[in-house]
Design a protein around this motif. Sequence first.
Motif, PDB file in Angstrom:
ATOM      1  N   MET A 276      32.985  -1.508   9.721  1.00 54.47           N
ATOM      2  CA  MET A 276      31.874  -2.164  10.400  1.00 54.47           C
ATOM      3  C   MET A 276      32.216  -2.574  11.822  1.00 54.47           C
ATOM      4  O   MET A 276      31.330  -2.959  12.596  1.00 54.47           O
ATOM      5  CB  MET A 276      31.455  -3.410   9.604  1.00 54.47           C
ATOM      6  CG  MET A 276      31.031  -3.129   8.171  1.00 54.47           C
ATOM      7  SD  MET A 276      29.671  -1.945   8.056  1.00 54.47           S
ATOM      8  CE  MET A 276      28.345  -2.873   8.808  1.00 54.47           C
ATOM      9  N   ALA A 277      33.493  -2.487  12.195  1.00 58.48           N
ATOM     10  CA  ALA A 277      33.910  -2.910  13.536  1.00 58.48           C
ATOM     11  C   ALA A 277      33.178  -2.149  14.629  1.00 58.48           C
ATOM     12  O   ALA A 277      32.687  -2.744  15.596  1.00 58.48           O
ATOM     13  CB  ALA A 277      35.421  -2.735  13.682  1.00 58.48           C
ATOM     14  N   ARG A 278      33.088  -0.849  14.502  1.00 55.15           N
ATOM     15  CA  ARG A 278      32.440  -0.046  15.541  1.00 55.15           C
ATOM     16  C   ARG A 278      30.938  -0.292  15.605  1.00 55.15           C
ATOM     17  O   ARG A 278      30.354  -0.327  16.688  1.00 55.15           O
ATOM     18  CB  ARG A 278      32.724   1.439  15.306  1.00 55.15           C
ATOM     19  CG  ARG A 278      34.169   1.819  15.554  1.00 55.15           C
ATOM     20  CD  ARG A 278      34.550   1.603  17.006  1.00 55.15           C
ATOM     21  NE  ARG A 278      35.972   1.813  17.240  1.00 55.15           N
ATOM     22  CZ  ARG A 278      36.574   1.617  18.401  1.00 55.15           C
ATOM     23  NH1 ARG A 278      35.859   1.188  19.438  1.00 55.15           N
ATOM     24  NH2 ARG A 278      37.867   1.823  18.544  1.00 55.15           N
ATOM     25  N   LYS A 279      30.313  -0.496  14.447  1.00 53.45           N
ATOM     26  CA  LYS A 279      28.884  -0.797  14.458  1.00 53.45           C
ATOM     27  C   LYS A 279      28.633  -2.113  15.172  1.00 53.45           C
ATOM     28  O   LYS A 279      27.693  -2.236  15.968  1.00 53.45           O
ATOM     29  CB  LYS A 279      28.346  -0.860  13.028  1.00 53.45           C
ATOM     30  CG  LYS A 279      26.853  -1.193  12.978  1.00 53.45           C
ATOM     31  CD  LYS A 279      26.277  -1.115  11.580  1.00 53.45           C
ATOM     32  CE  LYS A 279      24.774  -1.417  11.604  1.00 53.45           C
ATOM     33  NZ  LYS A 279      24.159  -1.283  10.266  1.00 53.45           N
ATOM     34  N   ALA A 280      29.486  -3.100  14.908  1.00 52.76           N
ATOM     35  CA  ALA A 280      29.331  -4.396  15.560  1.00 52.76           C
ATOM     36  C   ALA A 280      29.544  -4.271  17.064  1.00 52.76           C
ATOM     37  O   ALA A 280      28.814  -4.880  17.860  1.00 52.76           O
ATOM     38  CB  ALA A 280      30.310  -5.400  14.967  1.00 52.76           C
ATOM     39  N   ALA A 281      30.532  -3.476  17.456  1.00 58.78           N
ATOM     40  CA  ALA A 281      30.809  -3.305  18.880  1.00 58.78           C
ATOM     41  C   ALA A 281      29.622  -2.663  19.604  1.00 58.78           C
ATOM     42  O   ALA A 281      29.370  -2.952  20.779  1.00 58.78           O
ATOM     43  CB  ALA A 281      32.066  -2.450  19.076  1.00 58.78           C
ATOM     44  N   ARG A 282      28.894  -1.813  18.904  1.00 63.13           N
ATOM     45  CA  ARG A 282      27.701  -1.212  19.514  1.00 63.13           C
ATOM     46  C   ARG A 282      26.528  -2.184  19.543  1.00 63.13           C
ATOM     47  O   ARG A 282      25.692  -2.131  20.453  1.00 63.13           O
ATOM     48  CB  ARG A 282      27.302   0.052  18.743  1.00 63.13           C
ATOM     49  CG  ARG A 282      28.269   1.224  18.901  1.00 63.13           C
ATOM     50  CD  ARG A 282      27.670   2.512  18.346  1.00 63.13           C
ATOM     51  NE  ARG A 282      27.415   2.427  16.915  1.00 63.13           N
ATOM     52  CZ  ARG A 282      28.290   2.772  15.980  1.00 63.13           C
ATOM     53  NH1 ARG A 282      29.491   3.207  16.338  1.00 63.13           N
ATOM     54  NH2 ARG A 282      27.981   2.674  14.702  1.00 63.13           N
ATOM     55  N   ALA A 283      26.444  -3.061  18.539  1.00 55.62           N
ATOM     56  CA  ALA A 283      25.295  -3.971  18.430  1.00 55.62           C
ATOM     57  C   ALA A 283      25.337  -5.080  19.476  1.00 55.62           C
ATOM     58  O   ALA A 283      24.308  -5.403  20.091  1.00 55.62           O
ATOM     59  CB  ALA A 283      25.235  -4.567  17.027  1.00 55.62           C
ATOM     60  N   PHE A 284      26.510  -5.699  19.677  1.00 56.57           N
ATOM     61  CA  PHE A 284      26.618  -6.784  20.656  1.00 56.57           C
ATOM     62  C   PHE A 284      26.746  -6.164  22.046  1.00 56.57           C
ATOM     63  O   PHE A 284      27.670  -5.397  22.318  1.00 56.57           O
ATOM     64  CB  PHE A 284      27.826  -7.671  20.341  1.00 56.57           C
ATOM     65  CG  PHE A 284      27.654  -8.497  19.097  1.00 56.57           C
ATOM     66  CD1 PHE A 284      27.086  -9.768  19.164  1.00 56.57           C
ATOM     67  CD2 PHE A 284      28.045  -8.004  17.857  1.00 56.57           C
ATOM     68  CE1 PHE A 284      26.920 -10.530  18.013  1.00 56.57           C
ATOM     69  CE2 PHE A 284      27.878  -8.758  16.703  1.00 56.57           C
ATOM     70  CZ  PHE A 284      27.316 -10.022  16.778  1.00 56.57           C
ATOM     71  N   ARG A 285      25.845  -6.517  22.928  1.00 55.48           N
ATOM     72  CA  ARG A 285      25.703  -5.806  24.198  1.00 55.48           C
ATOM     73  C   ARG A 285      26.902  -5.943  25.126  1.00 55.48           C
ATOM     74  O   ARG A 285      27.171  -5.061  25.926  1.00 55.48           O
ATOM     75  CB  ARG A 285      24.432  -6.269  24.916  1.00 55.48           C
ATOM     76  CG  ARG A 285      24.442  -7.735  25.351  1.00 55.48           C
ATOM     77  CD  ARG A 285      23.138  -8.085  26.067  1.00 55.48           C
ATOM     78  NE  ARG A 285      22.018  -8.066  25.136  1.00 55.48           N
ATOM     79  CZ  ARG A 285      20.737  -8.056  25.530  1.00 55.48           C
ATOM     80  NH1 ARG A 285      20.461  -8.047  26.817  1.00 55.48           N
ATOM     81  NH2 ARG A 285      19.772  -8.058  24.648  1.00 55.48           N
ATOM     82  N   ASP A 286      27.620  -7.041  25.072  1.00 55.50           N
ATOM     83  CA  ASP A 286      28.775  -7.250  25.954  1.00 55.50           C
ATOM     84  C   ASP A 286      29.967  -7.607  25.073  1.00 55.50           C
ATOM     85  O   ASP A 286      30.349  -8.761  24.951  1.00 55.50           O
ATOM     86  CB  ASP A 286      28.482  -8.355  26.968  1.00 55.50           C
ATOM     87  CG  ASP A 286      29.623  -8.559  27.958  1.00 55.50           C
ATOM     88  OD1 ASP A 286      30.538  -7.705  27.994  1.00 55.50           O
ATOM     89  OD2 ASP A 286      29.618  -9.567  28.680  1.00 55.50           O
ATOM     90  N   SER A 287      30.544  -6.606  24.422  1.00 51.65           N
ATOM     91  CA  SER A 287      31.553  -6.873  23.398  1.00 51.65           C
ATOM     92  C   SER A 287      32.921  -6.300  23.736  1.00 51.65           C
ATOM     93  O   SER A 287      33.052  -5.328  24.469  1.00 51.65           O
ATOM     94  CB  SER A 287      31.097  -6.323  22.045  1.00 51.65           C
ATOM     95  OG  SER A 287      31.029  -4.911  22.086  1.00 51.65           O
ATOM     96  N   ARG A 288      33.949  -6.961  23.190  1.00 51.22           N
ATOM     97  CA  ARG A 288      35.317  -6.484  23.210  1.00 51.22           C
ATOM     98  C   ARG A 288      35.772  -6.472  21.757  1.00 51.22           C
ATOM     99  O   ARG A 288      35.438  -7.366  20.995  1.00 51.22           O
ATOM    100  CB  ARG A 288      36.227  -7.414  24.018  1.00 51.22           C
ATOM    101  CG  ARG A 288      35.916  -7.391  25.514  1.00 51.22           C
ATOM    102  CD  ARG A 288      35.395  -8.736  25.946  1.00 51.22           C
ATOM    103  NE  ARG A 288      35.135  -8.743  27.380  1.00 51.22           N
ATOM    104  CZ  ARG A 288      33.921  -8.790  27.923  1.00 51.22           C
ATOM    105  NH1 ARG A 288      32.856  -8.856  27.145  1.00 51.22           N
ATOM    106  NH2 ARG A 288      33.772  -8.789  29.220  1.00 51.22           N
ATOM    107  N   LEU A 289      36.567  -5.471  21.394  1.00 52.44           N
ATOM    108  CA  LEU A 289      36.970  -5.313  20.000  1.00 52.44           C
ATOM    109  C   LEU A 289      38.485  -5.402  19.856  1.00 52.44           C
ATOM    110  O   LEU A 289      39.229  -4.669  20.507  1.00 52.44           O
ATOM    111  CB  LEU A 289      36.483  -3.958  19.477  1.00 52.44           C
ATOM    112  CG  LEU A 289      36.916  -3.557  18.060  1.00 52.44           C
ATOM    113  CD1 LEU A 289      36.397  -4.571  17.041  1.00 52.44           C
ATOM    114  CD2 LEU A 289      36.417  -2.150  17.733  1.00 52.44           C
TER     115      LEU A 289
END
Length: 350
Positions: A276-289
Amino acid sequence: MSSTELPAESASVSNVLPSVTPVRVAEGERLRSVELPGFTLTVRTRPATRAGLPPALYVHGLGGSSQNWSALMRELEDVVDGEALDLPGFGDSPPPDDGDYTVGGHARAVVRHLDASGRGPVHLFGNSLGGAVATRVAALRPDLVRTLTLVSPALPELRVQRSAVPTALVAVPGVARLFTRFTREWSAEQRVRGVTALCYGDPGRVSPDGFRDAVREMERRLQLPYFWDAMTRSTRGIVNAYTLGGQHGLWRQAERVLAPTLLVYGGRDQLVAFRMARKAARAFRDSRLLTLPDAGHVAMMEYPQEVARAFKGLLSDTAGEAGAFADSRTAALVSETDGGDGNAVESAGS
């Protein structure tokens, strides 16, 4: 409904305040009780090492407490003025007056605390259930959030991991009562070993002192007459939140978050799938993973130094953007923002 509130949900339960063993307070920490409309919250503070540092608020996960953040709070005391709260019915906080343990109910408690304290906007942290709560707060009240850091946030998954199914089953009516009866003879030590095996990537990282403290805390919680009710209703709240659509859906709200966001996922997480990490990174507009291959569900407890380093990187990256984000948050209170797909994703390994 005022701008400080979220949609109300749920039924009422009696607010029981038993006399139990005091909550552990680590060196350098303090506890205080905060009276709010509908809630009494226990807040754990770790004063900053110097005056003038920005405020931070930490929100724990299902079955956890503010103690889950002690290690990270210590790592970050030189950059933020930290507070960690016990959600209603957890830690040392009594149940909410209306018995609302939904994600929205917990988010309402966070919002009321921030509004009453005047500490916002804060650097908001959330783990698991607390991650879902923090996401909702950041989406609906952007004026209260400077940055958002989510450790294994409980965001909806279509394919839930098998290891997470027993936890989800607690939400089914009657299951919690059966489980309580079945495990009646289990010692606090046995229960802590089970929780540690489920939540840590490597249970061996728990020190003997840390394990001993966890056993004492488990013994204390088992004395609380509302312990299982809080667990059951909060688990049901997460499951119900997964089914919400439209503007109340957690993924839709993730897309609305304006604050710079740090996402932390563990490769050995048995409760929130690493995929789910990559999906979350795409969902939050200004994200760092930040991905930690050997971490489990509570990376801030297993790898506090790595999580702290990543958060300090987030602070450094966004230092010059504070004014722009303040303007954006103000504008968001006037009109709803549309979810975009322009994510700035930065991947940092362990």
